[in-house]
Design a protein around this motif. Structure first.
Motif, mmCIF file in Angstrom:
data_model
loop_
_atom_site.group_PDB
_atom_site.id
_atom_site.type_symbol
_atom_site.label_atom_id
_atom_site.label_comp_id
_atom_site.label_asym_id
_atom_site.label_seq_id
_atom_site.Cartn_x
_atom_site.Cartn_y
_atom_site.Cartn_z
ATOM 1 N N LYS A 139 -32.699 36.972 -3.777
ATOM 2 C CA LYS A 139 -31.566 37.879 -3.564
ATOM 3 C C LYS A 139 -32.029 39.335 -3.641
ATOM 4 O O LYS A 139 -31.660 40.158 -2.799
ATOM 5 C CB LYS A 139 -30.498 37.620 -4.625
ATOM 6 C CG LYS A 139 -29.281 38.490 -4.512
ATOM 7 C CD LYS A 139 -28.295 38.181 -5.626
ATOM 8 C CE LYS A 139 -27.169 39.195 -5.644
ATOM 9 N NZ LYS A 139 -26.317 39.026 -6.801
ATOM 10 N N ASP A 140 -32.854 39.656 -4.643
ATOM 11 C CA ASP A 140 -33.374 41.022 -4.779
ATOM 12 C C ASP A 140 -34.228 41.413 -3.580
ATOM 13 O O ASP A 140 -34.193 42.558 -3.127
ATOM 14 C CB ASP A 140 -34.194 41.163 -6.062
ATOM 15 C CG ASP A 140 -33.337 41.095 -7.317
ATOM 16 O OD1 ASP A 140 -32.103 41.190 -7.201
ATOM 17 O OD2 ASP A 140 -33.919 40.930 -8.419
ATOM 18 N N ASP A 141 -35.000 40.458 -3.055
ATOM 19 C CA ASP A 141 -35.847 40.739 -1.901
ATOM 20 C C ASP A 141 -35.002 41.062 -0.680
ATOM 21 O O ASP A 141 -35.306 41.986 0.073
ATOM 22 C CB ASP A 141 -36.770 39.552 -1.624
ATOM 23 C CG ASP A 141 -37.777 39.863 -0.539
ATOM 24 O OD1 ASP A 141 -38.445 40.916 -0.637
ATOM 25 O OD2 ASP A 141 -37.883 39.072 0.411
ATOM 26 N N VAL A 142 -33.911 40.332 -0.493
ATOM 27 C CA VAL A 142 -33.012 40.611 0.629
ATOM 28 C C VAL A 142 -32.392 41.996 0.469
ATOM 29 O O VAL A 142 -32.352 42.790 1.414
ATOM 30 C CB VAL A 142 -31.912 39.524 0.744
ATOM 31 C CG1 VAL A 142 -30.816 39.944 1.705
ATOM 32 C CG2 VAL A 142 -32.516 38.195 1.180
ATOM 33 N N ALA A 143 -31.938 42.310 -0.756
ATOM 34 C CA ALA A 143 -31.334 43.625 -1.005
ATOM 35 C C ALA A 143 -32.347 44.746 -0.778
ATOM 36 O O ALA A 143 -32.018 45.777 -0.187
ATOM 37 C CB ALA A 143 -30.782 43.691 -2.432
ATOM 38 N N ARG A 144 -33.577 44.548 -1.232
ATOM 39 C CA ARG A 144 -34.629 45.552 -1.045
ATOM 40 C C ARG A 144 -34.921 45.743 0.449
ATOM 41 O O ARG A 144 -35.041 46.869 0.925
ATOM 42 C CB ARG A 144 -35.900 45.123 -1.784
ATOM 43 C CG ARG A 144 -37.024 46.111 -1.727
ATOM 44 C CD ARG A 144 -38.255 45.742 -2.558
ATOM 45 N NE ARG A 144 -38.498 44.355 -2.825
ATOM 46 C CZ ARG A 144 -38.172 43.716 -3.959
ATOM 47 N NH1 ARG A 144 -37.571 44.352 -4.926
ATOM 48 N NH2 ARG A 144 -38.431 42.443 -4.122
ATOM 49 N N THR A 145 -34.989 44.652 1.194
ATOM 50 C CA THR A 145 -35.244 44.735 2.632
ATOM 51 C C THR A 145 -34.120 45.486 3.339
ATOM 52 O O THR A 145 -34.384 46.343 4.191
ATOM 53 C CB THR A 145 -35.402 43.315 3.227
ATOM 54 O OG1 THR A 145 -36.490 42.664 2.570
ATOM 55 C CG2 THR A 145 -35.672 43.358 4.715
ATOM 56 N N LEU A 146 -32.864 45.187 2.969
ATOM 57 C CA LEU A 146 -31.733 45.890 3.582
ATOM 58 C C LEU A 146 -31.760 47.380 3.259
ATOM 59 O O LEU A 146 -31.492 48.213 4.128
ATOM 60 C CB LEU A 146 -30.413 45.271 3.123
ATOM 61 C CG LEU A 146 -30.111 43.867 3.652
ATOM 62 C CD1 LEU A 146 -28.839 43.312 3.019
ATOM 63 C CD2 LEU A 146 -29.989 43.884 5.169
ATOM 64 N N ILE A 148 -34.403 49.202 2.576
ATOM 65 C CA ILE A 148 -35.516 49.803 3.331
ATOM 66 C C ILE A 148 -35.114 50.004 4.788
ATOM 67 O O ILE A 148 -35.360 51.057 5.381
ATOM 68 C CB ILE A 148 -36.782 48.929 3.220
ATOM 69 C CG1 ILE A 148 -37.353 49.011 1.801
ATOM 70 C CG2 ILE A 148 -37.834 49.340 4.245
ATOM 71 C CD1 ILE A 148 -38.425 47.987 1.502
ATOM 72 N N GLU A 149 -34.467 48.995 5.372
ATOM 73 C CA GLU A 149 -34.028 49.101 6.765
ATOM 74 C C GLU A 149 -33.000 50.214 6.926
ATOM 75 O O GLU A 149 -33.026 50.963 7.912
ATOM 76 C CB GLU A 149 -33.462 47.768 7.246
ATOM 77 C CG GLU A 149 -34.522 46.707 7.448
ATOM 78 C CD GLU A 149 -33.946 45.334 7.763
ATOM 79 O OE1 GLU A 149 -32.700 45.155 7.709
ATOM 80 O OE2 GLU A 149 -34.740 44.430 8.065
ATOM 81 N N LYS A 150 -32.092 50.351 5.951
ATOM 82 C CA LYS A 150 -31.076 51.393 6.021
ATOM 83 C C LYS A 150 -31.728 52.779 5.968
ATOM 84 O O LYS A 150 -31.385 53.657 6.759
ATOM 85 C CB LYS A 150 -30.077 51.234 4.870
ATOM 86 C CG LYS A 150 -28.970 52.260 4.875
ATOM 87 C CD LYS A 150 -28.015 52.053 3.722
ATOM 88 C CE LYS A 150 -26.967 53.164 3.725
ATOM 89 N NZ LYS A 150 -26.073 53.046 2.568
ATOM 90 N N ARG A 151 -32.681 52.958 5.037
ATOM 91 C CA ARG A 151 -33.377 54.247 4.939
ATOM 92 C C ARG A 151 -34.147 54.552 6.219
ATOM 93 O O ARG A 151 -34.160 55.690 6.698
ATOM 94 C CB ARG A 151 -34.324 54.264 3.733
ATOM 95 C CG ARG A 151 -33.630 54.487 2.416
ATOM 96 C CD ARG A 151 -34.600 54.854 1.307
ATOM 97 N NE ARG A 151 -35.730 53.969 1.178
ATOM 98 C CZ ARG A 151 -35.829 52.950 0.331
ATOM 99 N NH1 ARG A 151 -34.830 52.684 -0.487
ATOM 100 N NH2 ARG A 151 -36.904 52.210 0.284
ATOM 101 N N ALA A 152 -34.791 53.536 6.770
ATOM 102 C CA ALA A 152 -35.564 53.733 8.002
ATOM 103 C C ALA A 152 -34.632 54.124 9.158
ATOM 104 O O ALA A 152 -34.957 55.013 9.951
ATOM 105 C CB ALA A 152 -36.346 52.476 8.350
ATOM 106 N N ALA A 153 -33.475 53.483 9.241
ATOM 107 C CA ALA A 153 -32.526 53.801 10.312
ATOM 108 C C ALA A 153 -31.992 55.226 10.148
ATOM 109 O O ALA A 153 -31.867 55.968 11.134
ATOM 110 C CB ALA A 153 -31.373 52.793 10.313
ATOM 111 N N GLU A 154 -31.677 55.608 8.905
ATOM 112 C CA GLU A 154 -31.190 56.969 8.651
ATOM 113 C C GLU A 154 -32.249 58.004 9.019
ATOM 114 O O GLU A 154 -31.934 59.028 9.631
ATOM 115 C CB GLU A 154 -30.785 57.124 7.185
ATOM 116 C CG GLU A 154 -29.501 56.401 6.824
ATOM 117 C CD GLU A 154 -29.231 56.384 5.324
ATOM 118 O OE1 GLU A 154 -30.062 56.883 4.526
ATOM 119 O OE2 GLU A 154 -28.168 55.864 4.948
ATOM 120 N N LYS A 155 -33.482 57.738 8.664
ATOM 121 C CA LYS A 155 -34.572 58.664 8.982
ATOM 122 C C LYS A 155 -34.756 58.766 10.499
ATOM 123 O O LYS A 155 -34.933 59.859 11.039
ATOM 124 C CB LYS A 155 -35.867 58.198 8.323
ATOM 125 C CG LYS A 155 -37.016 59.150 8.517
ATOM 126 C CD LYS A 155 -38.251 58.687 7.769
ATOM 127 C CE LYS A 155 -39.400 59.671 7.979
ATOM 128 N NZ LYS A 155 -40.601 59.252 7.268
#
Length: 188
Positions: A139-146, A148-155
């Protein structure tokens, strides 16, 4: 359930001492001679065959730990130390493999007629905790991946908005138009 080994009945300090002697190259007979010299043991000196079985099992455990360490080092080398997510996924996969082995051992114990797995209540509790931690790790890995993806999309949106604003200024668009384009890209 199998009978407790006479070596396992020895105090932990004595068992550790036996392992140190063996690691230093002592033979079974030399270890047994040293044990007989100890007159403070409250349990009988184990037989040569019990000592042999105990040391063989200890060697199997050492080999398994060494193999797991080698796998972890290889994973870090292959995945790189910067990608914590892949390492976490690898650890989850290794723990899942270990739990599967325990399940297979439990099925084997049940099928051989005894119907019992030779595990203490403490070991069963640790296994239950491992299963719980495995679920939380996934569960933590999924949350961490999401995240990271959110930060990458914002950047990426921010960089695209800046690039579009720069291009719009170069083409002479009004400040209001540039702001609207910038806002449109950021809200994506």
């Amino acid at each position: 359930m199998s009978r407790r080994s006479s070596v396992d009945a020895l105090p932990q300090e004595v068992r550790d001492w036996i392992m140190r002697l063996r690691d230093q190259g002592a033979t079974y007979d030399q270890i047994l001679a040293k044990l007989r010299e100890l007159d403070t043991l409250s349990v009988p000196v184990p037989s040569r065959s019990a000592l042999h079985r105990h040391l063989q099992e200890a060697e199997r455990v050492k080999e398994m730990v060494a193999r797991q360490r080698m796998i972890a080092e290889t994973m870090v080398r292959e995945l790189g130390e910067v990608d914590d997510s892949k390492v976490a996924r690898g650890n989850i996969a290794m723990l899942h493999t270990i739990l599967t082995r325990v399940q297979v051992a439990a099925l084997d114990a049940a099928s051989d007629g005894e119907g019992k797995l030779d595990m203490s209540p403490g070991e069963i509790m640790q296994l239950a905790k491992a299963i719980d931690h495995l679920g939380k790790s996934a569960k933590d890995d999924v949350a961490r991946t999401l995240a990271i993806e959110k930060r990458a999309a914002e950047k990426a949106r921010s960089m695209a908005a800046e690039s579009a604003s720069r291009a719009a200024r170069e083409r002479g668009l009004t400040t209001e138009d540039i702001a609207a384009i910038h806002k449109s890209i950021l809200e994506g």
